[in-house]
Scaffold this motif. Sequence first.
Motif, PDB file in Angstrom:
ATOM      1  N   LYS A 159       0.785  -1.228   0.000  1.00 54.21           N
ATOM      2  CA  LYS A 159       0.000   0.000   0.000  1.00 54.21           C
ATOM      3  C   LYS A 159       0.821   1.285   0.000  1.00 54.21           C
ATOM      4  CE  LYS A 159      -3.844  -2.222   2.365  1.00 54.21           C
ATOM      5  NZ  LYS A 159      -3.812  -3.260   1.431  1.00 54.21           N
ATOM      6  N   LEU A 160       2.115   1.213   0.293  1.00 49.97           N
ATOM      7  CA  LEU A 160       2.904   2.430   0.479  1.00 49.97           C
ATOM      8  C   LEU A 160       3.680   2.869  -0.749  1.00 49.97           C
ATOM      9  CD1 LEU A 160       4.312   1.794   4.073  1.00 49.97           C
ATOM     10  CD2 LEU A 160       2.253   3.041   3.384  1.00 49.97           C
ATOM     11  N   PHE A 161       3.810   1.998  -1.741  1.00 52.74           N
ATOM     12  CA  PHE A 161       4.605   2.364  -2.910  1.00 52.74           C
ATOM     13  C   PHE A 161       3.933   1.875  -4.187  1.00 52.74           C
ATOM     14  CE2 PHE A 161       6.113  -1.799  -1.644  1.00 52.74           C
ATOM     15  CZ  PHE A 161       6.194  -2.480  -2.844  1.00 52.74           C
ATOM     16  N   SER A 162       4.429   2.419  -5.289  1.00 49.83           N
ATOM     17  CA  SER A 162       3.907   2.064  -6.599  1.00 49.83           C
ATOM     18  C   SER A 162       5.055   1.719  -7.536  1.00 49.83           C
ATOM     19  CB  SER A 162       3.127   3.246  -7.171  1.00 49.83           C
ATOM     20  OG  SER A 162       2.763   3.004  -8.504  1.00 49.83           O
ATOM     21  N   THR A 163       4.848   0.741  -8.376  1.00 46.68           N
ATOM     22  CA  THR A 163       5.860   0.363  -9.358  1.00 46.68           C
ATOM     23  C   THR A 163       5.515   0.882 -10.750  1.00 46.68           C
ATOM     24  OG1 THR A 163       4.747  -1.750  -9.736  1.00 46.68           O
ATOM     25  CG2 THR A 163       6.518  -1.720  -8.087  1.00 46.68           C
ATOM     26  N   THR A 164       4.448   1.660 -10.881  1.00 45.17           N
ATOM     27  CA  THR A 164       4.013   2.114 -12.200  1.00 45.17           C
ATOM     28  C   THR A 164       5.008   3.069 -12.847  1.00 45.17           C
ATOM     29  OG1 THR A 164       2.692   3.882 -11.220  1.00 45.17           O
ATOM     30  CG2 THR A 164       1.562   1.806 -11.698  1.00 45.17           C
ATOM     31  N   ASN A 165       5.853   3.748 -12.079  1.00 50.21           N
ATOM     32  CA  ASN A 165       6.833   4.691 -12.632  1.00 50.21           C
ATOM     33  C   ASN A 165       8.167   4.042 -12.999  1.00 50.21           C
ATOM     34  OD1 ASN A 165       5.152   6.921 -12.455  1.00 50.21           O
ATOM     35  ND2 ASN A 165       5.783   7.391 -10.371  1.00 50.21           N
ATOM     36  N   LEU A 166       8.314   2.761 -12.772  1.00 49.57           N
ATOM     37  CA  LEU A 166       9.575   2.098 -13.112  1.00 49.57           C
ATOM     38  C   LEU A 166       9.677   1.921 -14.615  1.00 49.57           C
ATOM     39  CD1 LEU A 166       9.367   1.282 -10.019  1.00 49.57           C
ATOM     40  CD2 LEU A 166      10.746  -0.642 -10.675  1.00 49.57           C
ATOM     41  N   GLU A 167      10.790   2.403 -15.193  1.00 49.62           N
ATOM     42  CA  GLU A 167      10.987   2.304 -16.638  1.00 49.62           C
ATOM     43  C   GLU A 167      11.706   1.016 -17.027  1.00 49.62           C
ATOM     44  OE1 GLU A 167      12.874   5.716 -18.369  1.00 49.62           O
ATOM     45  OE2 GLU A 167      11.742   7.087 -17.102  1.00 49.62           O
ATOM     46  N   ASN A 215      28.040   5.117   4.624  1.00 51.02           N
ATOM     47  CA  ASN A 215      27.415   6.080   5.539  1.00 51.02           C
ATOM     48  C   ASN A 215      26.684   7.203   4.816  1.00 51.02           C
ATOM     49  OD1 ASN A 215      28.206   4.776   7.940  1.00 51.02           O
ATOM     50  ND2 ASN A 215      30.261   5.608   7.699  1.00 51.02           N
ATOM     51  N   GLU A 216      26.721   7.199   3.487  1.00 51.28           N
ATOM     52  CA  GLU A 216      25.987   8.216   2.723  1.00 51.28           C
ATOM     53  C   GLU A 216      24.494   8.006   2.939  1.00 51.28           C
ATOM     54  OE1 GLU A 216      27.229  10.786   1.152  1.00 51.28           O
ATOM     55  OE2 GLU A 216      29.338  10.204   1.144  1.00 51.28           O
ATOM     56  N   ARG A 217      23.753   9.113   2.911  1.00 51.97           N
ATOM     57  CA  ARG A 217      22.332   9.064   3.250  1.00 51.97           C
ATOM     58  C   ARG A 217      21.461   9.417   2.043  1.00 51.97           C
ATOM     59  NH1 ARG A 217      21.699   8.393   8.365  1.00 51.97           N
ATOM     60  NH2 ARG A 217      19.731   9.467   8.622  1.00 51.97           N
ATOM     61  N   VAL A 218      20.370   8.657   1.913  1.00 46.96           N
ATOM     62  CA  VAL A 218      19.427   8.846   0.811  1.00 46.96           C
ATOM     63  C   VAL A 218      17.998   8.699   1.315  1.00 46.96           C
ATOM     64  CG1 VAL A 218      21.067   7.937  -0.890  1.00 46.96           C
ATOM     65  CG2 VAL A 218      19.402   6.405   0.121  1.00 46.96           C
ATOM     66  N   ARG A 219      17.087   9.256   0.550  1.00 46.37           N
ATOM     67  CA  ARG A 219      15.648   9.047   0.766  1.00 46.37           C
ATOM     68  C   ARG A 219      15.072   8.457  -0.509  1.00 46.37           C
ATOM     69  NH1 ARG A 219      12.734  13.239   0.564  1.00 46.37           N
ATOM     70  NH2 ARG A 219      14.315  14.713  -0.084  1.00 46.37           N
ATOM     71  N   ILE A 220      14.005   7.705  -0.381  1.00 49.08           N
ATOM     72  CA  ILE A 220      13.309   7.179  -1.548  1.00 49.08           C
ATOM     73  C   ILE A 220      12.669   8.356  -2.267  1.00 49.08           C
ATOM     74  CG2 ILE A 220      11.465   5.668  -2.372  1.00 49.08           C
ATOM     75  CD1 ILE A 220      11.860   4.063   0.285  1.00 49.08           C
ATOM     76  N   ASN A 221      12.828   8.402  -3.574  1.00 51.64           N
ATOM     77  CA  ASN A 221      12.201   9.451  -4.363  1.00 51.64           C
ATOM     78  C   ASN A 221      10.686   9.340  -4.189  1.00 51.64           C
ATOM     79  OD1 ASN A 221      11.109  11.063  -6.424  1.00 51.64           O
ATOM     80  ND2 ASN A 221      12.795  10.614  -7.805  1.00 51.64           N
ATOM     81  N   PRO A 222      10.038  10.423  -3.748  1.00 51.32           N
ATOM     82  CA  PRO A 222       8.587  10.375  -3.497  1.00 51.32           C
ATOM     83  C   PRO A 222       7.737   9.957  -4.706  1.00 51.32           C
ATOM     84  CG  PRO A 222       9.516  12.410  -2.635  1.00 51.32           C
ATOM     85  CD  PRO A 222      10.610  11.717  -3.407  1.00 51.32           C
ATOM     86  N   LYS A 223       8.290  10.060  -5.911  1.00 53.26           N
ATOM     87  CA  LYS A 223       7.485   9.668  -7.068  1.00 53.26           C
ATOM     88  C   LYS A 223       7.187   8.164  -7.090  1.00 53.26           C
ATOM     89  CE  LYS A 223       9.964   8.864 -11.341  1.00 53.26           C
ATOM     90  NZ  LYS A 223      10.572   9.453 -12.528  1.00 53.26           N
ATOM     91  N   TYR A 224       7.911   7.391  -6.272  1.00 46.93           N
ATOM     92  CA  TYR A 224       7.672   5.964  -6.186  1.00 46.93           C
ATOM     93  C   TYR A 224       6.817   5.583  -4.977  1.00 46.93           C
ATOM     94  CZ  TYR A 224      11.178   6.003  -9.762  1.00 46.93           C
ATOM     95  OH  TYR A 224      11.862   6.270 -10.924  1.00 46.93           O
ATOM     96  N   LEU A 225       6.383   6.575  -4.236  1.00 53.19           N
ATOM     97  CA  LEU A 225       5.548   6.338  -3.062  1.00 53.19           C
ATOM     98  C   LEU A 225       4.113   6.742  -3.370  1.00 53.19           C
ATOM     99  CD1 LEU A 225       7.918   7.771  -0.309  1.00 53.19           C
ATOM    100  CD2 LEU A 225       7.753   5.434  -1.157  1.00 53.19           C
ATOM    101  N   LYS A 226       3.192   6.013  -2.802  1.00 53.48           N
ATOM    102  CA  LYS A 226       1.792   6.392  -2.932  1.00 53.48           C
ATOM    103  C   LYS A 226       1.519   7.501  -1.923  1.00 53.48           C
ATOM    104  CE  LYS A 226       0.121   1.901  -4.475  1.00 53.48           C
ATOM    105  NZ  LYS A 226      -0.718   0.739  -4.162  1.00 53.48           N
ATOM    106  N   ASN A 227       0.461   8.230  -2.148  1.00 56.24           N
ATOM    107  CA  ASN A 227       0.097   9.273  -1.186  1.00 56.24           C
ATOM    108  C   ASN A 227      -0.257   8.604   0.132  1.00 56.24           C
ATOM    109  OD1 ASN A 227       0.425  11.237  -3.124  1.00 56.24           O
ATOM    110  ND2 ASN A 227      -1.706  11.170  -3.760  1.00 56.24           N
TER     111      ASN A 227
END
Length: 131
Positions: A12-20, A118-130
């Motif tokens: 429910k938290l993410f979408s795979t529709t934007n994966l190329e 130790n580098e830090r990243v966040r998931i790109n919000p375009k792959y998350l559902k609202n």
Amino acid sequence: MVAFDWECSEFKLFSTTNLENNVNADKLFVSFLVEVEKQRKDITKTFTIQEIANIIPKGTAGINNYSTYGFSFMSMLSGQKNRDYFIFENKELRGEFTSICNNNVDRDNYYWKKHCLNERVRINPKYLKNI
């Protein structure tokens, strides 16, 4: 081996529709999203590359070869093939990974593990559902 589920419809938290793409790097990213949701981690938090590697170790998505896993992991983090799965605190790192991935002559598939855990990243919000 069970077929890889690209749709991930039960999540429910993410979408795979934007994966190329749909190769190993992309399978690792989807596996990461699946595990983050299964483990009830905050999908909007900042992760270290070490945390991501711990969540999707070698063997994830059937990627058992040491070299293939290393390259696929770094490619997942890179901008190679229009990938933009993560937003980096260090803005130059994605380009660095992309350059390394595009070097077919003397590429270090584990540069990320040797120098960037130790580098830090966040998931790109375009792959998350609202959420």
